[in-house]
Design an enzyme around this catalytic site. Structure first.
Site, PDB file in Angstrom:
ATOM      1  N   TYR A 304      55.057   7.525  66.847  1.00  0.00           N
ATOM      2  CA  TYR A 304      55.125   7.141  68.422  1.00  0.00           C
ATOM      3  C   TYR A 304      54.190   7.535  69.206  1.00  0.00           C
ATOM      4  CZ  TYR A 304      56.885   8.514  73.308  1.00  0.00           C
ATOM      5  OH  TYR A 304      56.974   8.745  74.432  1.00  0.00           O
ATOM      6  N   LYS A 308      51.960   4.116  71.276  1.00  0.00           N
ATOM      7  CA  LYS A 308      51.754   4.388  72.646  1.00  0.00           C
ATOM      8  C   LYS A 308      50.579   4.541  73.006  1.00  0.00           C
ATOM      9  CE  LYS A 308      54.808   5.123  75.420  1.00  0.00           C
ATOM     10  NZ  LYS A 308      55.442   3.944  76.156  1.00  0.00           N
TER      11      LYS A 308
END
Length: 565
Positions: A304, A308
């Protein structure tokens, strides 16, 4: 005395970080990576004036954060133009159904329902336009007519869609807390995270460059935890292509160490090639292992954070003349006060631990009680989004600005205090299931461990002792063993997933967000509150957040609603 020490520590970290930051970010230049300078606007920012009559295109609108953004815009500026919301669906009719079910019918909108009465649904359907599409497709998979309409009218793009998966490795959650897998899973497959968080952001910026010629501002929601393995005071600065945490750490050594080069196209090829090679029964498991491996090689804790961060890189590289704002919240929690206290959707970052502890299933944990857990109520994140959107939408200056919406630098909450407040709440207001299982003594204060081995040994002993008194019947022994095994496995899974954050040594500078608040008028400060330093964490945790979890997350037998983003 303890609070004074925290303040002094934060100030020292901040001074160290500022001393090592170049002054380039405080001056205005014409280079491609210049930051946006502050614009002086009389009578505050002019938030309400900006919102009025504007047209918005929002991704992820059925998710937690964007849903609150939509509610706030419609409640504070009912004279806005249209809000186009990108919704994954098989048809326009299905998209309308999702709009009604997941947004219009949500209890989040109760203030708007009261204001508009019998005309509420008509008002919402006039303002909200569902658009069938997906960030995983070129041109967002949109119908040509919608592309034409959005290209002509849209003033603001808000990208809130993300694969924010955090807990997929934890299964059989009926004995702990059912996790919202669609929203909380940091160990998803490499291809899945890349396609949404990195390539999805690229496709949306490409869409903006190709079609949206009247766009005032592109606002991208990221996370403060793109900081990865950074420590100390973490500043609000953008990522450029090819930057990595591993590179930062290696080049800070003397002599500089070697480091792996980050190339996003290469990472994409690795993901796609591996998916083909892994095809079969173990494909998902192997893709998750690959995802963690690639993230950690480059200095991020999980997929994640990694995906990102790469998403930030690509849109910064592609933005051209588009004003770009990146909002980086920390661990988002329930509403502090707006539209009403305690509203939350799904089980967020800290909540699995809080609820597991409250149910008696997590009597100890692997963490440093003196470490800071950076949490931020969602209404403050939304206020930052709207204020920054207005500020830069009015200025319309080419450049990029990053905003941390965070608490650790100005109002730090320690893990030890978080669980002290949780203990206070659950002992005065236990979760119902504890009573039904025969636990009349309440929960004990949480024990903390710095070693995985010590924690593992302790959790097995404590769970076995506790459950021995709560299970009865002819098959007590087998049932007890089975239940204890499941609870211990989940506690260990929680510890493995959360370990980097339980010993996190960073604080997030929020100077840009503070300056945003400083530029507001008195009325704007009241309507769009950003003063996180004034939050009383004990009162918020015990009287707002945990009651909100009980009301909006825990359902029958501790089962929350399953939410689709």
């Amino acid at each position: 005395m303890q609070q004074w020490k925290k303040t002094q520590e934060v100030q020292a970290l901040k001074e160290m970080a500022v001393s090592t930051t170049t002054t380039a970010t405080t001056t205005t230049t014409t280079t491609p990576n210049t930051t946006i300078t502050d614009t002086s606007i009389s009578n505050g920012i002019g938030i309400l004036q900006f919102l009025s009559g504007k047209t918005y295109f929002i991704t992820g609108a059925t998710g937690f954060l964007a849903k609150v953004v939509v509610e706030k815009i419609l409640r504070t500026a009912p004279d806005v133009g249209k809000i186009f919301v990108l919704i994954k669906a098989n048809s326009q009719e299905a998209a309308v159904d999702r709009l009604k079910t997941e947004i219009i019918d949500s209890d989040l909108f109760q203030c708007l329902k009261q204001r508009h009465g019998k005309y509420y649904q008509d008002f919402m359907l006039r303002k909200l336009v569902p658009v069938v599409g997906s960030l995983c497709e070129s041109d967002l998979g949109m119908d040509a007519n919608f592309i034409s309409e959005i290209a002509e009218d849209v003033d603001v793009i808000i990208n809130s869609a993300a694969n924010t998966n955090f807990m997929e490795s934890i299964k059989n959650m009926e004995y702990i807390v059912q996790y919202d897998f669609m929203e909380n899973n940091c160990v998803s497959g490499f291809d899945v995270s890349l396609n949404t968080n990195t390539l999805g952001a690229r496709r949306l910026m490409d869409f903006a460059n190709k079609y949206c010629k009247n766009l005032r501002v592109f606002l991208h929601v990221s996370t403060a935890y793109v900081s990865g393995e950074r420590e100390g005071m973490i500043m609000e600065k953008p990522f450029n292509m090819g930057e990595s945490i591993a590179k930062e750490k290696a080049t800070s050594e003397f002599p500089p160490l070697s480091y792996p080069v980050l190339n996003i196209d290469s990472e994409t090829e690795i993901a796609l090639d591996s998916k083909m090679a892994f095809e079969g029964n173990l494909e998902d498991h192997k893709m998750k292992e690959l995802a963690l491996e690639r993230a950690r090689i480059h200095g991020w804790h999980n997929t994640y954070e990694f995906s990102k961060a790469m998403g930030e890189m690509v849109i910064n590289n592609m933005r051209g003349d588009i004003p770009l704002v990146i909002i980086c919240p920390t661990a988002i929690t329930s509403t502090l006060e707006d539209p009403f206290p305690g509203w939350i959707q799904g089980n967020r970052m800290v909540d699995p631990m809080i609820l597991s502890y409250g149910k008696g299933n997590l009597p100890s944990f692997l963490l440093n009680p003196e470490a800071v857990i950076d949490v931020i109520p969602i209404d403050m994140v939304v206020n930052a989004i709207i204020a920054a959107m207005a500020k830069h939408g009015i200025a319309r200056k080419t450049g990029i600005k990053v905003y941390h919406v965070a608490s650790s630098a100005v109002n730090p909450l320690l893990f030890g205090d978080l669980f002290k407040y949780s203990h206070k709440h659950f002992n005065s207001s236990p979760i119902i299931s504890m009573r039904t299982e025969g636990n009349t003594e309440g929960i004990k204060e949480m024990e903390f461990f710095s070693s995985m081995d010590d924690f593992s040994s302790n959790i097995q002993t404590q769970v076995a002792e506790q459950r021995r008194f709560t299970i009865s019947g002819s098959n007590t022994s087998q049932r007890l063993q089975r239940r204890c095994k499941v609870i211990v496995e989940h506690a260990m899974d929680l510890a493995r997933v959360y370990q980097p954050y339980m010993f996190f040594k960073g604080r997030f500078d929020n100077s840009n967000t503070h300056n945003l608040m400083e530029g507001m008028s008195e009325e704007e400060v009241k309507r769009f509150r950003l003063d996180v330093e004034s939050v009383d964490w004990e009162d918020y945790i015990t009287n707002t957040h945990i009651p909100g979890l009980k009301k909006h997350v825990i359902k029958r037998r501790g089962m929350p609603k399953q939410v689709q983003i």
